[in-house]
Design a protein around this motif. Structure first.
Motif, PDB file in Angstrom:
ATOM      1  N   SER A 162     -31.883  50.510 -92.808  1.00 25.21           N
ATOM      2  CA  SER A 162     -31.439  51.866 -92.491  1.00 25.21           C
ATOM      3  C   SER A 162     -32.064  52.297 -91.173  1.00 25.21           C
ATOM      4  CB  SER A 162     -31.814  52.838 -93.607  1.00 25.21           C
ATOM      5  OG  SER A 162     -33.221  52.860 -93.814  1.00 25.21           O
ATOM      6  N   THR A 163     -31.409  53.249 -90.499  1.00 25.34           N
ATOM      7  CA  THR A 163     -31.883  53.758 -89.220  1.00 25.34           C
ATOM      8  C   THR A 163     -31.861  55.276 -89.229  1.00 25.34           C
ATOM      9  OG1 THR A 163     -29.667  53.674 -88.233  1.00 25.34           O
ATOM     10  CG2 THR A 163     -31.052  51.724 -87.975  1.00 25.34           C
ATOM     11  N   TRP A 164     -32.738  55.857 -88.395  1.00 25.63           N
ATOM     12  CA  TRP A 164     -32.746  57.323 -88.276  1.00 25.63           C
ATOM     13  C   TRP A 164     -31.477  57.807 -87.579  1.00 25.63           C
ATOM     14  CZ3 TRP A 164     -33.791  59.955 -83.420  1.00 25.63           C
ATOM     15  CH2 TRP A 164     -33.804  61.359 -83.554  1.00 25.63           C
ATOM     16  N   GLN A 165     -31.198  57.263 -86.402  1.00 32.05           N
ATOM     17  CA  GLN A 165     -29.941  57.559 -85.726  1.00 32.05           C
ATOM     18  C   GLN A 165     -28.899  56.564 -86.218  1.00 32.05           C
ATOM     19  OE1 GLN A 165     -28.692  59.893 -83.313  1.00 32.05           O
ATOM     20  NE2 GLN A 165     -26.817  58.849 -83.905  1.00 32.05           N
ATOM     21  N   PRO A 166     -27.848  57.023 -86.880  1.00 35.33           N
ATOM     22  CA  PRO A 166     -26.836  56.081 -87.373  1.00 35.33           C
ATOM     23  C   PRO A 166     -26.267  55.231 -86.233  1.00 35.33           C
ATOM     24  CG  PRO A 166     -26.466  58.278 -88.270  1.00 35.33           C
ATOM     25  CD  PRO A 166     -27.519  58.427 -87.219  1.00 35.33           C
ATOM     26  N   VAL A 167     -25.965  53.961 -86.537  1.00 35.50           N
ATOM     27  CA  VAL A 167     -25.462  53.011 -85.551  1.00 35.50           C
ATOM     28  C   VAL A 167     -24.060  52.573 -85.948  1.00 35.50           C
ATOM     29  CG1 VAL A 167     -25.802  50.739 -84.493  1.00 35.50           C
ATOM     30  CG2 VAL A 167     -27.773  52.223 -84.931  1.00 35.50           C
ATOM     31  N   ASP A 168     -23.130  52.687 -85.024  1.00 31.53           N
ATOM     32  CA  ASP A 168     -21.757  52.259 -85.249  1.00 31.53           C
ATOM     33  C   ASP A 168     -21.705  50.738 -85.121  1.00 31.53           C
ATOM     34  OD1 ASP A 168     -19.078  51.819 -85.367  1.00 31.53           O
ATOM     35  OD2 ASP A 168     -18.560  52.899 -83.530  1.00 31.53           O
ATOM     36  N   SER A 169     -21.493  50.028 -86.221  1.00 35.20           N
ATOM     37  CA  SER A 169     -21.523  48.569 -86.206  1.00 35.20           C
ATOM     38  C   SER A 169     -20.307  47.958 -85.539  1.00 35.20           C
ATOM     39  CB  SER A 169     -21.652  48.030 -87.639  1.00 35.20           C
ATOM     40  OG  SER A 169     -20.561  48.467 -88.427  1.00 35.20           O
ATOM     41  N   ASP A 170     -19.320  48.764 -85.188  1.00 34.38           N
ATOM     42  CA  ASP A 170     -18.154  48.246 -84.478  1.00 34.38           C
ATOM     43  C   ASP A 170     -18.396  48.189 -82.976  1.00 34.38           C
ATOM     44  OD1 ASP A 170     -15.504  47.233 -84.522  1.00 34.38           O
ATOM     45  OD2 ASP A 170     -14.754  49.153 -83.785  1.00 34.38           O
ATOM     46  N   ALA A 171     -19.532  48.712 -82.517  1.00 33.18           N
ATOM     47  CA  ALA A 171     -19.856  48.695 -81.092  1.00 33.18           C
ATOM     48  C   ALA A 171     -20.504  47.371 -80.716  1.00 33.18           C
ATOM     49  CB  ALA A 171     -20.782  49.857 -80.752  1.00 33.18           C
ATOM     50  N   SER A 172     -20.575  47.096 -79.427  1.00 28.88           N
ATOM     51  CA  SER A 172     -21.136  45.827 -78.957  1.00 28.88           C
ATOM     52  C   SER A 172     -22.641  45.880 -78.780  1.00 28.88           C
ATOM     53  CB  SER A 172     -20.483  45.433 -77.636  1.00 28.88           C
ATOM     54  OG  SER A 172     -20.775  46.390 -76.636  1.00 28.88           O
ATOM     55  N   GLY A 173     -23.234  47.088 -78.790  1.00 26.52           N
ATOM     56  CA  GLY A 173     -24.669  47.226 -78.631  1.00 26.52           C
ATOM     57  C   GLY A 173     -25.167  48.435 -79.396  1.00 26.52           C
ATOM     58  N   PHE A 174     -26.492  48.613 -79.448  1.00 28.87           N
ATOM     59  CA  PHE A 174     -27.023  49.722 -80.254  1.00 28.87           C
ATOM     60  C   PHE A 174     -27.973  50.636 -79.498  1.00 28.87           C
ATOM     61  CE2 PHE A 174     -29.952  46.186 -80.845  1.00 28.87           C
ATOM     62  CZ  PHE A 174     -31.195  46.779 -80.755  1.00 28.87           C
TER      63      PHE A 174
END
Length: 863
Positions: free
Chosen positions: A200-212
């Motif tokens: 889990s992360t504090w800032q949600p991460v869009d897994s469809d993106a190429s980077g975080f």
């Protein structure tokens, strides 16, 4: 075709759906009180700021609420950033607090990531597991590149209580690079629950993106920070004692040696953004030995770098050419074993240096606030001499490696908020050659490259291009050596587009690469690439190049399901296709591969692949002779491993390769068993067996009135084991054992002469030597059957046996200061028999007289 590719690139983004989370922000505060770093989080200064909460699941089900929540606080003063993290857990007794070496990702873990440049491309990560083991990383290229070799000095303590576990960190500002004029940084925190592998992360991460990193939240409230210059000096003292079998009459091998050494490592912050690392007379005696191998190919074996000075920040100097680990900078060239081996008389003895001594090295690296990444390495390697003694006791020296200077400079610039990246690299090698026996080496070697990466549509799509030019100089002998080397073989009779020029004193080559594709952490991904290498392209003075003279096309497409569906936790499906031609546009190869990998909900993995290579034309097989047409090859692979969070783990795999006409059949199986009886102790054993049966093993080229290319069938059986034992008394006090017995036996038979290497029928490409042409008892050849010996081979059969091990006691008694106690052990034997007998071979191996080396190394870091 070009129009179709362009339409596809433009159309896919219009169909894509991009989901972005709202950016979160955390406000920190300045503190005049210093918290005690004990993991208890009970200091009054923590009450001055609020908790950051509401983490979101990233794996296995992106966007969902996590099974356990996490909270954090951040405060700072003029010299440090302080972080308090509370990892709530409804089952504290199930928290995994296993111990391991630094940078091991074992156990429950939590970490904080700072984008302190706020460039949305670079991040510094400080993480710790529940047992208190540190893990630190530098991410670049929006998280697509990571460097685990970064080991900053920072402080952390953990504690387990009835609410879960806590981590309390103290991070010196001198270990971070930041813009003092900015009061906002990028920020994220990450937590992994080991028993369920939930992240889990504090800032949600869009897994469809190429980077975080570009998706980080914000850290606000930072004011009036002053840059800190990092200065660290670490001298070392080392002594070693070696025991080995004495050789009668050999003055260099009396059975024991005593060595000592001293040197200095250092790190100086030139500015807040750039650091100068240096080492004077480095010693890497504590580094684990390379794995054993028997190489029957025309190419050298690639070994990974393990020396601390060269692996730290290695990403910043890398300029990779392909998926095969080829790079303009291969640091194992520096300090390698001498390349020249003198010939000696029967009554003489030889002592060769094991490695080329590195006199000193400098590394200047960092990233400026306006997006310039710089990496420069300057190294000088000593001239090395072999000692040769005769029966009268006279000793002479002969140069086996010249004094050499290596220089590498890498530069990259971020543009358009990280959407564009332009870079360049220059590598240079200069040798001071003063011995005629070394004139086959290049005098100078220079390579210059540029690379461009352009992203489109929220970095989901990209175009990447690279171009490199190489230039080498030397004597005509050196250039002839390069032209006839395995990388190019200009002497091939059917290569009408190149020829050997024995008068050359320089060579220039070029390389080009173009790739287009879509990248993301889930869903559809693809890439199409083209690579070009001119025949004269050369990198192997300070880089690694397997072969030049090649055009290659690769297409890959994959689909990743990154969330739980049915019995699956995640699923990857991939297909790839490739084709190649030489620079004369003559066909070389064509093949395809389809593979899958999946993780089940019980955390077991399963993977497999199917690969088919069509009939190929091998320009290398005859090692300077004509190209050889080889039959098609089919291969299968299947593997699995159990839940690696358990105390007892198991993994296994099998690979089977079969060819038409059985010209090359290969099979390999392997298993690994791991056991962790307690959190402080882990053990593993890996066993592999492979069998190769091939009909076209190159033996030699004999030049007479008629050229004879001798090939042979060979059956090679190889078994190797790897044992590992790690006992972690504390996170900073560890004992590690590595042992690797290895046996490989090769039996040569059915010697044959090449007739027509491009014949349509396989059995018309060669003929077996008859009993008149070959005396199989002493391996002598009478090619023309005139009762005269034309060629003597000697028995080529082999049974190579080797056991290497290292026992390392490591104590980091204060941050950056280390004591090493090392026992390095080796037993090696070579028997002229191709027979393989598992019991007899390993029994004989452990009867061989060993060579042992005992090392003590003490290093103290001044800051």
């Amino acid at each position: 075709m070009k129009q179709i590719i362009l339409i596809l690139i433009l159309a896919f983004p219009l169909l894509a759906f991009s989901f972005k989370y709202d950016q979160k922000s955390y406000s920190t505060g300045f503190t005049t009180e210093t918290p005690v770093i004990d993991g208890n989080l009970d200091d009054a200064c923590w009450t001055n700021v609020s908790w950051g909460t509401n983490f979101t699941q990233f794996e296995p089900n992106s966007g969902e609420k996590p099974g356990q929540q996490t909270a954090f606080k951040i405060i700072y003063d003029n010299n440090y950033i302080y972080v308090a993290i509370r990892c709530y857990d409804s089952s504290p007794d199930l928290i995994d607090e296993r111990l391991c070496r630094r940078d091991g990702f074992d156990g429950d873990m939590v970490g904080i990531l700072f984008d302190s440049y706020y460039d949305k491309r670079t991040a510094f990560m400080f993480s710790v597991n529940a047992g208190g083991v540190k893990n630190d990383l530098v991410f670049s290229n929006d998280g697509n590149n990571e460097d685990q070799t970064w080991d900053p000095i920072w402080f952390v303590e953990t504690n387990i209580d009835n609410e879960g576990w806590t981590a309390e960190m103290k991070i010196p500002l001198s270990q971070l690079r930041f813009n003092p004029n900015s009061d906002v940084w990028g920020l994220n925190l990450i937590r992994e629950i080991y028993r369920t592998k939930e992240t889990s992360t504090w800032q949600p991460v869009d897994s469809d993106a190429s980077g975080f990193i570009s998706q980080f939240g914000e850290l606000s409230g930072i004011k009036d920070l002053e840059t800190k210059r990092q200065i660290e000096i670490a001298p070392y003292l080392m002594s070693g004692y070696s025991l080995y079998e004495a050789e009668e009459g050999n003055p260099f091998a009396d059975g024991k040696d005593f060595t000592y050494n001293a040197g200095l490592d250092g790190k100086i912050g030139i500015t807040n953004d750039f650091t100068l690392d240096f080492t004077i007379n480095p010693d890497f005696g504590q580094v684990e030995a390379d794995p054993s191998n028997v190489n029957l190919s025309a190419f050298e074996t690639y070994f990974s770098e393990k020396r601390p000075f060269f692996i730290e920040n290695k990403n910043i100097t890398s300029f990779n050419l392909s998926f095969r680990a080829e790079d303009l900078f291969y640091s194992r060239r520096i300090g390698r074993s001498p390349q020249y081996y003198p010939e000696i008389a029967d009554d003489e003895f030889l002592k060769m240096p094991e490695n080329t001594k590195i006199l000193g090295a400098l590394k200047f690296s960092g990233k400026s606030q306006d997006g310039w990444s710089v990496g420069i390495i300057e190294t000088v390697a000593n001239q090395e001499f072999a000692k040769i003694a005769n029966s009268d006791g006279d000793v002479r020296k002969e140069s086996v490696e010249p004094l050499t200077n290596y220089f590498i400079a890498r530069l990259q610039k971020d543009l358009n908020k990280g959407e564009t990246m332009i870079g360049g690299i220059v590598t240079s090698t200069y040798r001071d050659i003063n011995n005629e026996n070394l004139l086959y080496m290049n005098k100078t070697a220079t390579a210059t490259g540029i690379d461009v990466l352009q992203y489109f549509y929220d970095k989901k799509y990209y175009i990447s291009a690279k171009a490199v030019a190489s230039h080498i100089t030397g004597t005509p002998d050196a250039m002839t050596f390069q032209q006839t080397s395995p990388q190019r073989y200009f002497q091939r009779p059917n290569a009408d587009y190149v020829e050997v020029d024995s008068n050359l004193t320089s060579m220039t080559g070029t390389f080009g690469y173009l790739e287009i594709g879509k990248s993301s952490m889930k869903g559809l991904r693809y890439q199409l690439s083209w690579t070009y290498r001119s025949p004269s392209f050369e990198l192997n003075d300070v880089g690694f190049l397997r072969n030049a003279d090649n055009h290659m096309e690769i297409f890959w497409i994959g689909y990743n399901i990154a969330e739980t569906k049915g019995i699956f936790r995640q699923l990857n499906l991939n297909f790839s296709q490739w084709a190649g031609w030489n620079s004369g546009f003559n066909y070389q190869f064509l093949g395809f591969n389809t593979n899958f990998s999946t993780q089940f909900k019980n955390l077991w993995f399963l993977w497999g692949s199917y690969e088919y290579n069509f009939n190929s034309v091998d320009d290398i097989l005859l090692r300077g002779g004509s190209s050889f047409k080889t039959p098609s090859i089919t291969s299968f692979n299947l593997g699995m491993n159990t839940n690696y969070t358990k105390k007892l783990t198991f993994s296994g795999y099998g690979t089977y390769m079969i060819s038409k006409y059985n010209y090359y059949d290969w099979s390999r199986i392997g298993i690994t068993v791991g056991y962790r009886p307690i959190d402080r102790l882990s053990m593993s054993i890996n066993a592999n067996y492979s069998k190769t049966v091939q009909k076209l093993q190159f033996i030699d080229h004999v030049e007479m009135e008629e050229d004879y290319y001798i090939l042979s069938s060979i059956e090679q059986n190889t078994v190797n084991f790897t044992f590992r034992f790690d006992f972690n008394i504390t996170p900073d006090l560890t004992i590690q054992y590595y042992g690797a017995p290895f046996v490989s036996a090769g039996n040569y038979y059915d010697f044959k002469n090449v007739l027509d290497p491009m014949a349509e029928e396989f059995d018309q490409r060669y003929t077996l030597y008859n009993s008149t042409q070959l005396n199989s008892s002493d391996y002598t050849f009478d090619f023309d059957e005139n009762s005269e010996i034309d060629y003597e081979l000697g028995n080529p059969d082999f049974n190579f046996q080797q056991f290497r091990s290292n026992l390392v006691f490591r104590w980091e008694y204060k941050p950056g200061s280390v004591l090493f106690l090392v026992w390095a052990h080796e037993q090696t034997d070579v028997i002229e028999t191709g027979e393989f007998n598992f019991v007899n071979d390993f029994s004989n191996l452990f009867k061989v007289t060993p060579a042992d080396r005992f090392i003590i190394k003490f290093q103290y870091r001044f800051t």
